[in-house]
Scaffold this motif. Structure first.
Motif, PDB file in Angstrom:
ATOM      1  N   LEU A  15       0.826  -1.396  -0.182  1.00 30.21           N
ATOM      2  CA  LEU A  15      -0.416  -0.400   0.318  1.00 30.21           C
ATOM      3  C   LEU A  15       1.038   1.747  -0.501  1.00 30.21           C
ATOM      4  O   LEU A  15       1.679   1.367   0.623  1.00 30.21           O
ATOM      5  CB  LEU A  15      -1.004   0.473   1.248  1.00 30.21           C
ATOM      6  N   LYS A  16       0.424   2.086  -0.745  1.00 34.26           N
ATOM      7  CA  LYS A  16       0.637   3.627  -0.505  1.00 34.26           C
ATOM      8  C   LYS A  16      -0.165   4.538  -0.483  1.00 34.26           C
ATOM      9  O   LYS A  16      -0.807   4.595  -1.721  1.00 34.26           O
ATOM     10  CB  LYS A  16       2.155   3.435  -1.630  1.00 34.26           C
ATOM     11  N   PRO A  17      -0.517   5.478   0.185  1.00 34.23           N
ATOM     12  CA  PRO A  17       0.287   5.433   1.278  1.00 34.23           C
ATOM     13  C   PRO A  17      -0.184   4.342   2.183  1.00 34.23           C
ATOM     14  O   PRO A  17      -1.671   3.283   1.877  1.00 34.23           O
ATOM     15  CB  PRO A  17      -0.583   6.419   2.124  1.00 34.23           C
ATOM     16  N   ALA A  18       0.600   3.793   2.975  1.00 33.12           N
ATOM     17  CA  ALA A  18       0.893   2.632   4.204  1.00 33.12           C
ATOM     18  C   ALA A  18      -0.358   3.017   5.261  1.00 33.12           C
ATOM     19  O   ALA A  18       0.538   3.901   6.337  1.00 33.12           O
ATOM     20  CB  ALA A  18       2.255   1.717   3.878  1.00 33.12           C
ATOM     21  N   ALA A  19      -1.364   2.300   5.596  1.00 33.06           N
ATOM     22  CA  ALA A  19      -1.896   2.282   7.447  1.00 33.06           C
ATOM     23  C   ALA A  19      -2.011   3.872   7.406  1.00 33.06           C
ATOM     24  O   ALA A  19      -2.891   3.828   7.488  1.00 33.06           O
ATOM     25  CB  ALA A  19      -0.984   2.016   8.498  1.00 33.06           C
ATOM     26  N   ARG A  20      -1.888   4.956   6.849  1.00 33.05           N
ATOM     27  CA  ARG A  20      -2.198   6.683   7.188  1.00 33.05           C
ATOM     28  C   ARG A  20      -2.626   7.142   5.436  1.00 33.05           C
ATOM     29  O   ARG A  20      -1.795   6.712   4.833  1.00 33.05           O
ATOM     30  CB  ARG A  20      -1.003   7.253   7.831  1.00 33.05           C
ATOM     31  N   SER A  21      -3.824   7.275   5.528  1.00 35.33           N
ATOM     32  CA  SER A  21      -3.823   8.226   4.297  1.00 35.33           C
ATOM     33  C   SER A  21      -4.508   9.404   4.217  1.00 35.33           C
ATOM     34  O   SER A  21      -4.944   9.973   5.583  1.00 35.33           O
ATOM     35  CB  SER A  21      -5.008   7.210   3.639  1.00 35.33           C
ATOM     36  N   THR A  22      -4.868  10.232   3.660  1.00 45.19           N
ATOM     37  CA  THR A  22      -5.908  11.315   3.809  1.00 45.19           C
ATOM     38  C   THR A  22      -6.975  10.762   3.153  1.00 45.19           C
ATOM     39  O   THR A  22      -7.105  10.835   1.617  1.00 45.19           O
ATOM     40  CB  THR A  22      -4.157  11.976   2.971  1.00 45.19           C
ATOM     41  N   VAL A  23      -7.906  11.708   3.101  1.00 50.58           N
ATOM     42  CA  VAL A  23      -9.391  12.345   2.479  1.00 50.58           C
ATOM     43  C   VAL A  23      -9.623  12.533   1.158  1.00 50.58           C
ATOM     44  O   VAL A  23      -8.206  13.211   0.848  1.00 50.58           O
ATOM     45  CB  VAL A  23      -9.699  13.309   3.142  1.00 50.58           C
ATOM     46  N   ASN A  24      -9.683  12.149  -0.199  1.00 50.25           N
ATOM     47  CA  ASN A  24      -9.681  11.902  -1.742  1.00 50.25           C
ATOM     48  C   ASN A  24      -8.431  12.255  -1.971  1.00 50.25           C
ATOM     49  O   ASN A  24      -7.893  11.758  -2.919  1.00 50.25           O
ATOM     50  CB  ASN A  24     -10.029  13.240  -1.976  1.00 50.25           C
ATOM     51  N   LEU A  25      -7.015  11.283  -1.255  1.00 49.59           N
ATOM     52  CA  LEU A  25      -5.848  10.891  -1.686  1.00 49.59           C
ATOM     53  C   LEU A  25      -5.869   9.712  -2.931  1.00 49.59           C
ATOM     54  O   LEU A  25      -5.818   8.455  -1.327  1.00 49.59           O
ATOM     55  CB  LEU A  25      -4.825  11.527  -0.768  1.00 49.59           C
ATOM     56  N   PRO A  26      -5.790   9.068  -3.569  1.00 43.22           N
ATOM     57  CA  PRO A  26      -5.615   7.886  -3.939  1.00 43.22           C
ATOM     58  C   PRO A  26      -4.427   6.690  -3.047  1.00 43.22           C
ATOM     59  O   PRO A  26      -3.670   7.557  -2.900  1.00 43.22           O
ATOM     60  CB  PRO A  26      -5.458   7.639  -5.610  1.00 43.22           C
TER      61      PRO A  26
ATOM     62  N   GLU B 204      -8.059 -14.012   2.206  1.00 45.38           N
ATOM     63  CA  GLU B 204      -7.807 -12.601   3.276  1.00 45.38           C
ATOM     64  C   GLU B 204      -7.839 -12.055   4.196  1.00 45.38           C
ATOM     65  O   GLU B 204      -6.866 -12.690   5.265  1.00 45.38           O
ATOM     66  CB  GLU B 204     -10.176 -12.292   4.105  1.00 45.38           C
ATOM     67  N   THR B 205      -6.787 -10.886   4.122  1.00 47.23           N
ATOM     68  CA  THR B 205      -6.407 -10.281   4.868  1.00 47.23           C
ATOM     69  C   THR B 205      -6.454  -8.786   5.477  1.00 47.23           C
ATOM     70  O   THR B 205      -7.770  -8.717   4.046  1.00 47.23           O
ATOM     71  CB  THR B 205      -4.402  -9.958   4.936  1.00 47.23           C
ATOM     72  N   THR B 206      -6.536  -9.048   6.270  1.00 49.62           N
ATOM     73  CA  THR B 206      -7.094  -7.264   6.748  1.00 49.62           C
ATOM     74  C   THR B 206      -5.963  -6.353   7.326  1.00 49.62           C
ATOM     75  O   THR B 206      -5.599  -6.867   8.241  1.00 49.62           O
ATOM     76  CB  THR B 206      -8.310  -7.440   8.123  1.00 49.62           C
ATOM     77  N   GLN B 207      -6.372  -5.110   7.181  1.00 52.54           N
ATOM     78  CA  GLN B 207      -5.047  -3.778   7.742  1.00 52.54           C
ATOM     79  C   GLN B 207      -6.127  -2.367   7.713  1.00 52.54           C
ATOM     80  O   GLN B 207      -6.871  -2.049   7.793  1.00 52.54           O
ATOM     81  CB  GLN B 207      -4.763  -3.421   6.597  1.00 52.54           C
ATOM     82  N   ALA B 208      -5.402  -1.875   9.159  1.00 52.76           N
ATOM     83  CA  ALA B 208      -6.389  -1.416   9.792  1.00 52.76           C
ATOM     84  C   ALA B 208      -5.622  -0.096   8.629  1.00 52.76           C
ATOM     85  O   ALA B 208      -4.116   0.741   9.081  1.00 52.76           O
ATOM     86  CB  ALA B 208      -5.670  -0.919  10.491  1.00 52.76           C
ATOM     87  N   MET B 209      -6.807   1.332   8.578  1.00 49.20           N
ATOM     88  CA  MET B 209      -5.835   2.023   7.568  1.00 49.20           C
ATOM     89  C   MET B 209      -6.755   3.638   8.222  1.00 49.20           C
ATOM     90  O   MET B 209      -8.421   3.989   8.926  1.00 49.20           O
ATOM     91  CB  MET B 209      -7.103   1.794   5.876  1.00 49.20           C
ATOM     92  N   THR B 210      -6.121   4.156   8.804  1.00 54.87           N
ATOM     93  CA  THR B 210      -5.986   5.647   9.627  1.00 54.87           C
ATOM     94  C   THR B 210      -6.128   6.941   8.191  1.00 54.87           C
ATOM     95  O   THR B 210      -5.412   6.671   7.439  1.00 54.87           O
ATOM     96  CB  THR B 210      -5.256   6.180  10.651  1.00 54.87           C
ATOM     97  N   VAL B 211      -7.306   7.405   8.233  1.00 59.47           N
ATOM     98  CA  VAL B 211      -7.812   8.237   7.267  1.00 59.47           C
ATOM     99  C   VAL B 211      -7.517   9.874   7.748  1.00 59.47           C
ATOM    100  O   VAL B 211      -8.482  10.217   8.270  1.00 59.47           O
ATOM    101  CB  VAL B 211      -9.031   8.169   6.575  1.00 59.47           C
ATOM    102  N   ARG B 212      -6.799  10.805   7.250  1.00 57.84           N
ATOM    103  CA  ARG B 212      -6.950  12.055   7.855  1.00 57.84           C
ATOM    104  C   ARG B 212      -7.262  12.963   7.122  1.00 57.84           C
ATOM    105  O   ARG B 212      -7.255  12.405   5.483  1.00 57.84           O
ATOM    106  CB  ARG B 212      -5.466  12.894   8.090  1.00 57.84           C
ATOM    107  N   GLU B 213      -8.064  14.954   7.796  1.00 58.47           N
ATOM    108  CA  GLU B 213      -7.966  15.656   6.494  1.00 58.47           C
ATOM    109  C   GLU B 213      -7.703  16.107   5.549  1.00 58.47           C
ATOM    110  O   GLU B 213      -8.158  16.690   4.371  1.00 58.47           O
ATOM    111  CB  GLU B 213      -9.231  16.345   7.230  1.00 58.47           C
TER     112      GLU B 213
END
Length: 361
Positions: free
Chosen positions: A218-229, A346-355
Motif C-alpha cells: 500500500l502507498k500510503p501504508a496504514a495512513r491515508s488522507t481524504v480524497n488522496l488515492p 483474506e487479509t485485513t489492515q487498519a487504515m487511518t484517514v486524515r483530513e
C-alpha cells in the motif's frame, strides 16, 4: 456374539446393524495402466501390529505433500471455498491389511478374546466369534451377504475399510462408509461412491492447501488522507501458485491439486470510499503481478488498483480487506483431471484517514 460399536460421534448416532445391505466385495473397476502392488503397510508374513487395521477411525494412509508454493502451514488460515456448499470428502475406503495381517490379528484375538477387538468399520468392532466365522470359516451368520474362506490367503489384494476425514468427524455424512471390512483384488478400486478415486484425493488435497500469508503493498501504508488515492499492488514474486499432492500408495492412486492466484478484491471497510476499478476486483497482470507499484509523482494519478477514502476516520481505523481469489484445478492418476471451486484468502489492515491534504513523496 454381539459386535462392539465405538462411541457415537457428536451429533451422529450410528445405528447400522450387521444385517445392513453390503455392496459386493467383488465389484471393482480397473485402474488402467496403473501397477498396484499389494499393501506395503506391513510385512505380509508378520502381524498387523502398527498398521491401520487397528488404528483409529480417522487414521489414513494418504500421504500429503506441498509440492510448490511455500511450506505447508505458512498461512494463518487455509483457503475458504467460494462455494459455501462445497466440502472435502467426509469419508472414503482404504486398504488396511493383507490377508496374512488380518489372520495375525484374529490369532491374537483368539489368545485374548476379551481384548483387541478388530474394527470392521470406522465405528464397529468384532470379537473372535464373528471374525472367525466371516474371515476364517467363510460362514455368514449375520445375513450381511459376505464371507471369506481362510482370510483369502494366497490371493493378491487387500482388506479395505472406511476412513473418516478428521475435519468432518462430527458430520453425519461421515457415517456413509460403514461397509464391513471387505476384500479387494489387487490392481482395482472398489466400485463404490466412496472409493479413493483421484477426484476424492483431489478434494482431500484441497482441504490441505496452505497459501503463503500474503499482504498487499500500500502507498500510503496504514495512513491515508481524504480524497488522496491509495495505491494497492502485489508483486509477482509474492504471488505464486500452490500445489499439493495427495497419494494413497497402497491403492496406487494420486492427485495433485493446484491453487493459482487470479485476482484481488478490495473492500475499503466503509461506504465512504471508492475503489479502482469500481468493482473492487483487480485482475492479475500478464506477468503474474496485480496492480502497479507506486512511484514518486503518482500521487495525483488514478491507480489501476486502489482505494480513495472520502471521509476521515474518527478514532477508529477503517478495516481494509484484501481477498485473493485462487483458481483450483487438479490432475491425477490415469490421466484424470478437473476443477474445484475457487478459494479465497483474506487479509485485513487498519487504515487511518486524515483530513489534511498532502502529497506522497
Amino acid at each position: 456374539m454381539q459386535p462392539m460399536r465405538l462411541g457415537a460421534r457428536s451429533g451422529v448416532l450410528v445405528t447400522i446393524s450387521l444385517c445392513a445391505v453390503v455392496l459386493s466385495s467383488t465389484a471393482a473397476y480397473a485402474l488402467g495402466d496403473e501397477e498396484i502392488e499389494p499393501s506395503s503397510s506391513g510385512d505380509a508374513s508378520g502381524d498387523a501390529s502398527g498398521t491401520t487395521l487397528t488404528a483409529s477411525a480417522t487414521t489414513t494412509g494418504i500421504k500429503v505433500k506441498q509440492v510448490s508454493g511455500g511450506t505447508s502451514g505458512g498461512s494463518t488460515k487455509s483457503l475458504a471455498p467460494v462455494d459455501p456448499n462445497w466440502e472435502p470428502p467426509a469419508c472414503w475406503y482404504e486398504p488396511v491389511a493383507t490377508s496374512q495381517q488380518l489372520k495375525s490379528a484374529v490369532d491374537r484375538l483368539k489368545k485374548n478374546p476379551n481384548e483387541n477387538l478388530v474394527p470392521v468399520t470406522p465405528t464397529l468392532s468384532w470379537g473372535e466369534e464373528l471374525m472367525v466365522d466371516h474371515y476364517e470359516k467363510g460362514q455368514d451368520n449375520t445375513d450381511s451377504g459376505f464371507s471369506y474362506k481362510n482370510y483369502n490367503l494366497g490371493k493378491k489384494g487387500n482388506f479395505w475399510r472406511g476412513v473418516i476425514n478428521k475435519n468432518r468427524e462430527d458430520d453425519p455424512e461421515s457415517a456413509a462408509c460403514e461397509r464391513n471390512l471387505f476384500w479387494q483384488n489387487a490392481n482395482t478400486l472398489p466400485d463404490d461412491d466412496h472409493a479413493p478415486t483421484p477426484d476424492i484425493l483431489a478434494g482431500y488435497a484441497y482441504d490441505k492447501i496452505n497459501v503463503p500469508q500474503t499482504e498487499v503493498e500500500l502507498k500510503p501504508a496504514a495512513r491515508s488522507t481524504v480524497n488522496l488515492p491509495t495505491w494497492v499492488w502485489l508483486d509477482k514474486a509474492a504471488f505464486k501458485e500452490v500445489r499439493v499432492r495427495a497419494e494413497l500408495p497402497d491403492a496406487g492412486v494420486w492427485a495433485e491439486t493446484t491453487a493459482k492466484p487470479v485476482a484481488l478484491h478490495l473492500n475499503p471497510g466503509t461506504e465512504d470510499a471508492e475503489t479502482y476499478p469500481a468493482s473492487g476486483d483487480c485482475a492479475i497482470n500478464d506477468d503474474g503481478s496485480i496492480g502497479t507499484p507506486y512511484t514518486k509523482g503518482d500521487a495525483s494519478r488514478t491507480p489501476p488498483c486502489g482505494i480513495r477514502y472520502l471521509r476521515a476516520t474518527n478514532g477508529t481505523p477503517y478495516q481494509l480487506k484484501a481477498s485473493i481469489t485462487w483458481q483450483i484445478s487438479w490432475e491425477g492418476s490415469g490421466g484424470a483431471q478437473g476443477d474445484l471451486p475457487d478459494g479465497t484468502f483474506e487479509t485485513t489492515q487498519a487504515m487511518t484517514v486524515r483530513e489534511i491534504q498532502s502529497v506522497n513523496r
